[in-house]
Design an enzyme around this catalytic site. Structure first.
Site, PDB file in Angstrom:
ATOM      1  N   HIS A   1      55.044  69.944  68.606  1.00  0.00           N
ATOM      2  CA  HIS A   1      54.353  71.130  68.073  1.00  0.00           C
ATOM      3  C   HIS A   1      54.229  71.071  66.550  1.00  0.00           C
ATOM      4  O   HIS A   1      55.037  70.432  65.874  1.00  0.00           O
ATOM      5  CB  HIS A   1      55.006  72.444  68.541  1.00  0.00           C
TER       6      HIS A   1
ATOM      7  N   GLU B   1      52.503  75.079  70.545  1.00  0.00           N
ATOM      8  CA  GLU B   1      53.279  74.335  71.539  1.00  0.00           C
ATOM      9  C   GLU B   1      52.327  73.493  72.402  1.00  0.00           C
ATOM     10  O   GLU B   1      51.116  73.744  72.420  1.00  0.00           O
ATOM     11  CB  GLU B   1      54.025  75.334  72.438  1.00  0.00           C
TER      12      GLU B   1
ATOM     13  N   ASN C   1      58.877  68.375  70.585  1.00  0.00           N
ATOM     14  CA  ASN C   1      57.858  68.371  71.653  1.00  0.00           C
ATOM     15  C   ASN C   1      56.446  68.181  71.088  1.00  0.00           C
ATOM     16  O   ASN C   1      55.465  68.351  71.804  1.00  0.00           O
ATOM     17  CB  ASN C   1      57.934  69.659  72.487  1.00  0.00           C
TER      18      ASN C   1
ATOM     19  N   ASP D   1      53.779  80.474  60.052  1.00  0.00           N
ATOM     20  CA  ASP D   1      54.099  81.319  61.202  1.00  0.00           C
ATOM     21  C   ASP D   1      55.172  82.347  60.892  1.00  0.00           C
ATOM     22  O   ASP D   1      55.857  82.264  59.870  1.00  0.00           O
ATOM     23  CB  ASP D   1      54.533  80.446  62.394  1.00  0.00           C
TER      24      ASP D   1
HETATM   25  C1  F6R Z   1      58.071  76.337  61.383  1.00  0.00           C
HETATM   26  C2  F6R Z   1      57.260  75.217  61.857  1.00  0.00           C
HETATM   27  C3  F6R Z   1      57.763  74.316  62.939  1.00  0.00           C
HETATM   28  C4  F6R Z   1      58.772  73.309  62.435  1.00  0.00           C
HETATM   29  C5  F6R Z   1      59.236  72.404  63.556  1.00  0.00           C
HETATM   30  C6  F6R Z   1      60.307  71.451  63.119  1.00  0.00           C
HETATM   31  O1  F6R Z   1      57.408  77.016  60.341  1.00  0.00           O
HETATM   32  O2  F6R Z   1      56.212  75.027  61.369  1.00  0.00           O
HETATM   33  O3  F6R Z   1      56.664  73.648  63.503  1.00  0.00           O
HETATM   34  O4  F6R Z   1      58.206  72.521  61.411  1.00  0.00           O
HETATM   35  O5  F6R Z   1      59.743  73.190  64.604  1.00  0.00           O
HETATM   36  O6  F6R Z   1      61.468  72.158  62.838  1.00  0.00           O
HETATM   37  P1  F6R Z   1      62.774  71.452  62.293  1.00  0.00           P
HETATM   38  O7  F6R Z   1      62.429  70.971  60.926  1.00  0.00           O
HETATM   39  O8  F6R Z   1      63.799  72.550  62.277  1.00  0.00           O
HETATM   40  O9  F6R Z   1      63.086  70.355  63.228  1.00  0.00           O
END
Ligand code: F6R
Length: 262
Positions: free
Chosen positions: A139, A144, A137, A68
């Site tokens: 995702h 989301e 959450n 992303d």
């Molecule tokens: C970002 C992504 C997100 C993160 C997720 C966990 O490229 O893919 O799905 O993997 O938000 O983020 P952290 O590791 O910061 O808790």
């Protein structure tokens, strides 16, 4: 379900992830990797760099696609995922930057960019190994809760909880871009293998819902239950709400993947 590998602590989980990434490149020097950003990945990339520096593994044939990118940020913005990836990984290894792909965040036509990104993945022959973190959450990427389980790369609005979780990188909630281009759930599910990494108690509920809950758009990561090639690397804290935790630990003591042989 997938192999659920519970390690003693975060350091062991991170090290196991770095080793798997390195092995994927050793096994297939022209591997196509799907990469993620986020706090969980920072020590993963540091571990991988250390392994590469001591072992001399070349990334010259590797291609990578990140999950992303924030809409509105140029690749030069410090908090763009392009800059983050350059800083955390690409500038430390010999992968040509032209072989590293992220959606372009400051394009005039993000919807077209999302379609083009899908095409680029397809032209590369698809993703061999997709690395994933998980949001508290549920995702994956920026898919989301409520994201279609059949979705492909497209524009998504970030939830308030994700904006808050990422605000530390930007200084305030208001500075976090509201939208991103993200691979869809179906795009992620097309990867031949998937490695989901979660550490810390803040992820325990999402991990339990994803692995043991019903498959539902309310926890997008639960779609992974349909993928036959997922390995989930956890520390004890992230595993704490798993009902079948004892069973997983019996099958995979200390996160080791053992195979039954008669
Ligand atoms: C970002 C992504 C997100 C993160 C997720 C966990 O490229 O893919 O799905 O993997 O938000 O983020 P952290 O590791 O910061 O808790």
């Amino acid at each position: 379900m997938a192999a659920i590998l519970i390690h003693a602590d975060a350091a062991a989980a991170i090290s196991a992830t770095g080793l798997r990434l390195l092995n994927a490149i050793k096994t297939k020097p022209d591997v196509v990797l799907g990469l993620a950003t986020g706090r969980t990945m920072e020590p993963v990339y540091a571990d991988l760099i250390e392994r590469v520096q001591s072992g001399g593994q070349s990334f010259s044939g590797v291609r990578s696609f990140n999950l992303d990118e924030y809409i509105g940020l140029s690749g030069k913005h410090q908090q763009s995922y392009r800059q983050t990836m350059n800083r955390l990984l690409f500038s430390h290894i010999d992968i040509p930057l032209a072989q590293t792909y992220l959606p372009i965040g400051d394009t005039d036509d993000p919807a077209q960019e999302a379609l083009d990104y899908e095409k680029r993945i397809e032209l590369a022959g698809g993703i061999d190994l997709q690395l994933l973190g998980i949001g508290s959450n549920g995702h994956i990427g920026f898919n989301e809760p409520s994201a279609s389980l059949g979705s492909r790369t497209r524009i998504k609005r970030l939830t308030a909880s994700t904006i808050k979780a990422n605000s530390g990188f930007f200084g305030s909630n208001d500075a976090v871009p509201s939208h991103a281009i993200t691979m869809g759930i179906a795009t992620i599910m097309d990867a031949r293998k998937i490695l989901l990494v979660a550490t810390g108690e803040g992820k325990a509920e999402a991990v339990a819902k994803a692995l043991e809950g019903p498959v539902s758009t309310s926890c997008p990561a639960s779609a992974l239950q349909y993928h036959p090639g997922v390995s989930v690397i956890l520390d004890q804290e992230a595993a704490v709400e798993l009902k079948l935790r004892d069973y997983y630990e019996e099958i995979h003591p200390n996160g080791r993947e053992l195979y039954f042989r008669s």
